[in-house]
Design a protein around this motif. Structure first.
Motif, PDB file in Angstrom:
ATOM      1  N   ILE A   1       0.841  -1.207   0.000  1.00 32.34           N
ATOM      2  CA  ILE A   1       0.000   0.000   0.000  1.00 32.34           C
ATOM      3  C   ILE A   1       0.876   1.257   0.000  1.00 32.34           C
ATOM      4  CG2 ILE A   1      -1.791   1.274   1.256  1.00 32.34           C
ATOM      5  CD1 ILE A   1      -2.709  -1.504   2.360  1.00 32.34           C
ATOM      6  N   VAL A   2       1.936   1.242   0.826  1.00 38.69           N
ATOM      7  CA  VAL A   2       2.843   2.398   0.868  1.00 38.69           C
ATOM      8  C   VAL A   2       3.438   2.647  -0.518  1.00 38.69           C
ATOM      9  CG1 VAL A   2       5.082   3.206   1.733  1.00 38.69           C
ATOM     10  CG2 VAL A   2       3.434   2.196   3.310  1.00 38.69           C
ATOM     11  N   ASN A   3       3.892   1.567  -1.170  1.00 41.11           N
ATOM     12  CA  ASN A   3       4.495   1.738  -2.497  1.00 41.11           C
ATOM     13  C   ASN A   3       3.499   2.255  -3.524  1.00 41.11           C
ATOM     14  OD1 ASN A   3       6.931   0.957  -1.561  1.00 41.11           O
ATOM     15  ND2 ASN A   3       6.891  -1.101  -2.452  1.00 41.11           N
ATOM     16  N   MET A   4       2.262   1.816  -3.390  1.00 40.99           N
ATOM     17  CA  MET A   4       1.245   2.289  -4.344  1.00 40.99           C
ATOM     18  C   MET A   4       0.964   3.779  -4.120  1.00 40.99           C
ATOM     19  SD  MET A   4      -0.604   1.646  -6.939  1.00 40.99           S
ATOM     20  CE  MET A   4      -1.010  -0.087  -7.214  1.00 40.99           C
ATOM     21  N   VAL A   5       0.805   4.171  -2.865  1.00 40.67           N
ATOM     22  CA  VAL A   5       0.546   5.589  -2.579  1.00 40.67           C
ATOM     23  C   VAL A   5       1.740   6.427  -3.049  1.00 40.67           C
ATOM     24  CG1 VAL A   5       0.214   7.280  -0.721  1.00 40.67           C
ATOM     25  CG2 VAL A   5      -1.048   5.136  -0.687  1.00 40.67           C
ATOM     26  N   LYS A   6       2.926   5.909  -2.802  1.00 43.12           N
ATOM     27  CA  LYS A   6       4.133   6.635  -3.197  1.00 43.12           C
ATOM     28  C   LYS A   6       4.200   6.841  -4.721  1.00 43.12           C
ATOM     29  CE  LYS A   6       9.133   5.908  -3.192  1.00 43.12           C
ATOM     30  NZ  LYS A   6      10.278   5.285  -2.559  1.00 43.12           N
ATOM     31  N   VAL A   7       3.960   5.790  -5.471  1.00 41.23           N
ATOM     32  CA  VAL A   7       4.069   5.942  -6.929  1.00 41.23           C
ATOM     33  C   VAL A   7       2.945   6.844  -7.462  1.00 41.23           C
ATOM     34  CG1 VAL A   7       2.799   3.856  -7.663  1.00 41.23           C
ATOM     35  CG2 VAL A   7       4.631   4.749  -9.081  1.00 41.23           C
ATOM     36  N   LEU A   8       1.765   6.754  -6.852  1.00 35.28           N
ATOM     37  CA  LEU A   8       0.672   7.627  -7.317  1.00 35.28           C
ATOM     38  C   LEU A   8       0.975   9.091  -6.996  1.00 35.28           C
ATOM     39  CD1 LEU A   8      -2.453   5.442  -6.450  1.00 35.28           C
ATOM     40  CD2 LEU A   8      -1.534   5.920  -8.717  1.00 35.28           C
ATOM     41  N   LEU A   9       1.528   9.327  -5.810  1.00 34.11           N
ATOM     42  CA  LEU A   9       1.874  10.715  -5.462  1.00 34.11           C
ATOM     43  C   LEU A   9       3.007  11.234  -6.343  1.00 34.11           C
ATOM     44  CD1 LEU A   9       1.701  10.985  -1.579  1.00 34.11           C
ATOM     45  CD2 LEU A   9       0.159  11.926  -3.286  1.00 34.11           C
ATOM     46  N   GLN A  10       4.035  10.433  -6.513  1.00 27.08           N
ATOM     47  CA  GLN A  10       5.172  10.923  -7.305  1.00 27.08           C
ATOM     48  C   GLN A  10       4.783  11.176  -8.761  1.00 27.08           C
ATOM     49  OE1 GLN A  10       8.652   8.500  -6.747  1.00 27.08           O
ATOM     50  NE2 GLN A  10       8.921   9.172  -4.650  1.00 27.08           N
ATOM     51  N   THR A  11       4.009  10.256  -9.344  1.00 26.42           N
ATOM     52  CA  THR A  11       3.590  10.512 -10.728  1.00 26.42           C
ATOM     53  C   THR A  11       2.733  11.780 -10.788  1.00 26.42           C
ATOM     54  OG1 THR A  11       1.876   8.861 -10.367  1.00 26.42           O
ATOM     55  CG2 THR A  11       3.708   8.172 -11.709  1.00 26.42           C
ATOM     56  N   SER A  12       1.891  11.974  -9.774  1.00 26.06           N
ATOM     57  CA  SER A  12       1.053  13.180  -9.808  1.00 26.06           C
ATOM     58  C   SER A  12       1.897  14.443  -9.631  1.00 26.06           C
ATOM     59  CB  SER A  12      -0.069  13.108  -8.767  1.00 26.06           C
ATOM     60  OG  SER A  12       0.432  13.263  -7.464  1.00 26.06           O
ATOM     61  N   PHE A  13       2.957  14.379  -8.804  1.00 33.51           N
ATOM     62  CA  PHE A  13       3.825  15.556  -8.638  1.00 33.51           C
ATOM     63  C   PHE A  13       4.524  15.906  -9.958  1.00 33.51           C
ATOM     64  CE2 PHE A  13       4.524  14.306  -3.931  1.00 33.51           C
ATOM     65  CZ  PHE A  13       3.317  14.895  -3.597  1.00 33.51           C
ATOM     66  N   ILE A  14       4.931  14.878 -10.675  1.00 30.44           N
ATOM     67  CA  ILE A  14       5.561  15.119 -11.975  1.00 30.44           C
ATOM     68  C   ILE A  14       4.577  15.869 -12.884  1.00 30.44           C
ATOM     69  CG2 ILE A  14       6.402  13.984 -14.086  1.00 30.44           C
ATOM     70  CD1 ILE A  14       7.534  11.763 -12.234  1.00 30.44           C
ATOM     71  N   LEU A  15       3.342  15.373 -12.917  1.00 30.36           N
ATOM     72  CA  LEU A  15       2.340  16.010 -13.781  1.00 30.36           C
ATOM     73  C   LEU A  15       2.075  17.453 -13.343  1.00 30.36           C
ATOM     74  CD1 LEU A  15      -0.228  13.052 -14.060  1.00 30.36           C
ATOM     75  CD2 LEU A  15       1.485  13.718 -15.751  1.00 30.36           C
TER      76      LEU A  15
ATOM     77  N   ARG B   1      -5.674   6.861   3.827  1.00 32.14           N
ATOM     78  CA  ARG B   1      -6.079   8.159   4.387  1.00 32.14           C
ATOM     79  C   ARG B   1      -5.036   8.658   5.382  1.00 32.14           C
ATOM     80  NH1 ARG B   1     -11.402   9.541   3.174  1.00 32.14           N
ATOM     81  NH2 ARG B   1     -12.942   7.894   2.934  1.00 32.14           N
ATOM     82  N   ALA B   2      -4.504   7.743   6.197  1.00 36.49           N
ATOM     83  CA  ALA B   2      -3.497   8.145   7.183  1.00 36.49           C
ATOM     84  C   ALA B   2      -2.230   8.635   6.469  1.00 36.49           C
ATOM     85  CB  ALA B   2      -3.171   6.980   8.100  1.00 36.49           C
ATOM     86  N   LEU B   3      -1.809   7.911   5.446  1.00 41.86           N
ATOM     87  CA  LEU B   3      -0.606   8.321   4.710  1.00 41.86           C
ATOM     88  C   LEU B   3      -0.814   9.674   4.039  1.00 41.86           C
ATOM     89  CD1 LEU B   3       0.357   4.932   2.990  1.00 41.86           C
ATOM     90  CD2 LEU B   3       1.628   6.088   4.798  1.00 41.86           C
TER      91      LEU B   3
ATOM     92  N   ALA C   1       5.800  11.795   3.651  1.00 45.20           N
ATOM     93  CA  ALA C   1       7.118  12.384   3.872  1.00 45.20           C
ATOM     94  C   ALA C   1       7.953  12.542   2.605  1.00 45.20           C
ATOM     95  CB  ALA C   1       7.876  11.528   4.878  1.00 45.20           C
ATOM     96  N   ASP C   2       7.689  11.687   1.633  1.00 46.51           N
ATOM     97  CA  ASP C   2       8.529  11.717   0.438  1.00 46.51           C
ATOM     98  C   ASP C   2       8.508  13.032  -0.311  1.00 46.51           C
ATOM     99  OD1 ASP C   2       9.358   9.005   0.599  1.00 46.51           O
ATOM    100  OD2 ASP C   2       9.566   9.143  -1.591  1.00 46.51           O
ATOM    101  N   LEU C   3       7.429  13.785  -0.123  1.00 48.63           N
ATOM    102  CA  LEU C   3       7.328  15.067  -0.802  1.00 48.63           C
ATOM    103  C   LEU C   3       8.518  15.956  -0.448  1.00 48.63           C
ATOM    104  CD1 LEU C   3       5.837  17.252  -2.401  1.00 48.63           C
ATOM    105  CD2 LEU C   3       4.438  17.668  -0.401  1.00 48.63           C
TER     106      LEU C   3
ATOM    107  N   LEU D   1      -0.589   0.305 -12.981  1.00 47.72           N
ATOM    108  CA  LEU D   1       0.787   0.417 -12.494  1.00 47.72           C
ATOM    109  C   LEU D   1       0.884  -0.064 -11.063  1.00 47.72           C
ATOM    110  CD1 LEU D   1       0.471   3.013 -10.522  1.00 47.72           C
ATOM    111  CD2 LEU D   1       0.907   4.329 -12.562  1.00 47.72           C
ATOM    112  N   THR D   2       2.104  -0.183 -10.612  1.00 47.74           N
ATOM    113  CA  THR D   2       2.344  -0.579  -9.229  1.00 47.74           C
ATOM    114  C   THR D   2       3.605   0.124  -8.740  1.00 47.74           C
ATOM    115  OG1 THR D   2       2.994  -2.412  -7.794  1.00 47.74           O
ATOM    116  CG2 THR D   2       3.508  -2.664 -10.111  1.00 47.74           C
ATOM    117  N   GLY D   3       3.705   0.292  -7.427  1.00 40.30           N
ATOM    118  CA  GLY D   3       4.908   0.908  -6.870  1.00 40.30           C
ATOM    119  C   GLY D   3       6.005  -0.111  -6.666  1.00 40.30           C
TER     120      GLY D   3
END
Ligand code: PEP
Ligand code: CO
Length: 453
Positions: free
Chosen positions: A85-99, A173-175, A181-183, A399-401
């Motif tokens: 779950i952490v990896n999925m949230v991370k990849v979704l956030l990072q791809t969205s930050f790129i966009l 939701r908690a993440l 933090a990765d931001l 996709l997957t993280g």
């Protein structure tokens, strides 16, 4: 108008219609018990969140935002685990930050997660050791174990799906609340894989610029950026197992209509969108935003009638039209569809799913997709929309993280032999972490060329 069209609709009116892709449960008593229990359990999401998503999607249709809908092809109950779950949230956030960084507009994040447990299949049965057994249809329906008993549709799984979705969503939701933090450390994004890529320098510049922006905002605000703005995250799944979706479809106080409170958004699959059948019947009655998967075989006329039936009041932000033609069919199929939708004045969000029309079997029998083919369909989608004067406001990706080897190609040049290393998907092949970031970067590039230059 609404009343006549919605006449005779109820969360279970679909039971009167023919249905595709949902086999009969042999144990009717157990089905009834599970269904009744699911109806009593608390909702996973709220109508307020659903309405907020609809407003954001309306912004997308007005060219003011972009929608990223992405995640697993099929989630599995056994992988309801923290790292996944952490990896999925991370990849979704990072791809969205790129966009966001590249496009300079808000990005609406909708995960294929916390309920993406049911799958349509091209064949109802398969033969294992000479015996015909049900095909696997996702953990919400039966088990992936290839034996007759495990493949029998089991109603208990409706409840397990609800619990697993709830646990996933709670952690997401908690993440998201923590701002993840990765931001704060984009410089730690694993970028080495990009080194051989022609866009490496652009990529590096972007990360540097995001790092500077984060520091700048931290410096001028007395709260850290993670605390000043909580990231929004929405969930979606294919509304396929209608027992699951309809048991969680409810009226809420002080608002008209019925909401599917199992996810913010649901979509109708390419195989279940016949106008007079169960899935369309169910979806025509709910208030949530609805995705429509559209690809061969389809007709423009039928597609228009489907949009009209699912959105009789022409509400903005209600319909996301997700085209998945395949790189060889898109040129022929998409332009007419765009013109017809425009002529009717339907306010849809256009989305490109460059995954589902580009699946093939590798020589070693792995079901795979080639990064280049995915890219080709995505680029064609942007080019066609631009030529037609319409706005491609979304991509839909699997996709997957995790560091899987399921799609060939990409900057790391994974070849067919490499698929063997870490092929994990329960269903369709997904972009791995690195391929996902690379794809996000390329999506942003196409979008900028289409709408900024
Ligand atoms: C999916 O999104 O996993 C899927 C099965 O898509 P489609 O209905 O477009 O084939
Ligand atoms: Co899929």
């Amino acid at each position: 108008m609404e009343d006549t069209l919605k006449n005779n609709w109820s969360p279970v009116s679909w039971l009167e219609k023919p249905i595709q892709q949902l086999p009969e449960y042999p144990d009717k008593k157990k089905l009834d018990e599970s269904f009744e229990e699911l109806k009593t359990l608390p909702p996973l999401v709220t109508s307020w969140e659903i309405e907020a998503l609809k407003e954001k999607l309306a912004q997308v249709s007005q060219r003011k935002a972009f929608l990223l809908q992405a995640g697993d092809c099929a989630e599995s109950f056994s992988l309801t685990r923290s790292p996944k779950i952490v990896n999925m949230v991370k990849v979704l956030l990072q791809t969205s930050f790129i966009l966001i960084h590249e496009m300079g507009i808000p990005v609406v994040r909708v995960g294929r997660m916390a309920g993406q447990y049911a799958k349509p299949r091209s064949k109802p049965f398969e033969t294992v050791n000479g015996e015909q057994i049900h095909n696997y249809r996702g953990d919400l329906i039966n088990s992936v174990e290839p034996n007759k008993e495990s493949r029998i549709p089991d109603p208990q799984r409706l409840l397990e799906g609800y619990h697993k979705a709830g646990l996933t969503l709670n952690f997401v939701r908690a993440l998201a609340d923590e701002g993840f933090a990765d931001l704060h450390h984009p410089e730690q994004w694993e970028l080495d894989f990009m080194r051989n890529n022609e866009y490496y320098k652009d990529y590096e510049d972007m990360v540097r610029s995001i790092t500077r922006a984060v520091k700048f905002i931290d410096a001028i605000s007395d709260k850290r950026i993670a605390n000043t703005q909580k990231v929004d995250f929405y969930t979606s799944h294919e509304a396929l197992n209608l027992y699951y979706d309809s048991a969680q479809t409810r009226k809420v106080p002080r608002k008209p209509g019925f909401y599917n409170l199992s996810a913010h958004m649901v979509w109708i699959g390419n195989r279940t969108r016949a106008l007079d059948e169960a899935h369309v019947e169910y979806l025509r009655g709910i208030e949530n935003p609805i995705g429509i998967k559209l690809g061969p075989p389809f007709t423009v006329d039928e597609s228009l009638r489907l949009i009209e039936k699912l959105n009789p009041n022409n509400e903005e932000g209600k319909i996301v039209l997700i085209t998945r033609f395949g790189k060889t069919n898109i040129e022929e199929g998409l332009p007419d569809l765009i013109r017809a939708v425009k002529r009717e004045g339907f306010p849809v969000v256009w989305s490109s799913d460059p995954m589902h029309g580009n699946t093939f079997s590798a020589s070693n029998n792995y079901k795979t997709r080639n990064f280049e083919h995915i890219l080709e369909e995505m680029k064609s989608a942007f080019a066609i929309h631009r030529a037609e004067g319409s706005y491609l406001g979304s991509v839909h990706l699997e996709l997957t993280g995790d560091n899987v080897t399921e799609c060939v190609g990409g900057a790391q040049g994974l070849d067919e032999a490499g698929l063997d290393l870490n092929y994990e998907t329960f269903c369709d092949p997904r972009l791995n972490y690195e391929q996902s970031l690379e794809m996000a970067f390329l999506v942003a590039k196409e979008w900028k060329q289409s709408y900024l230059d």
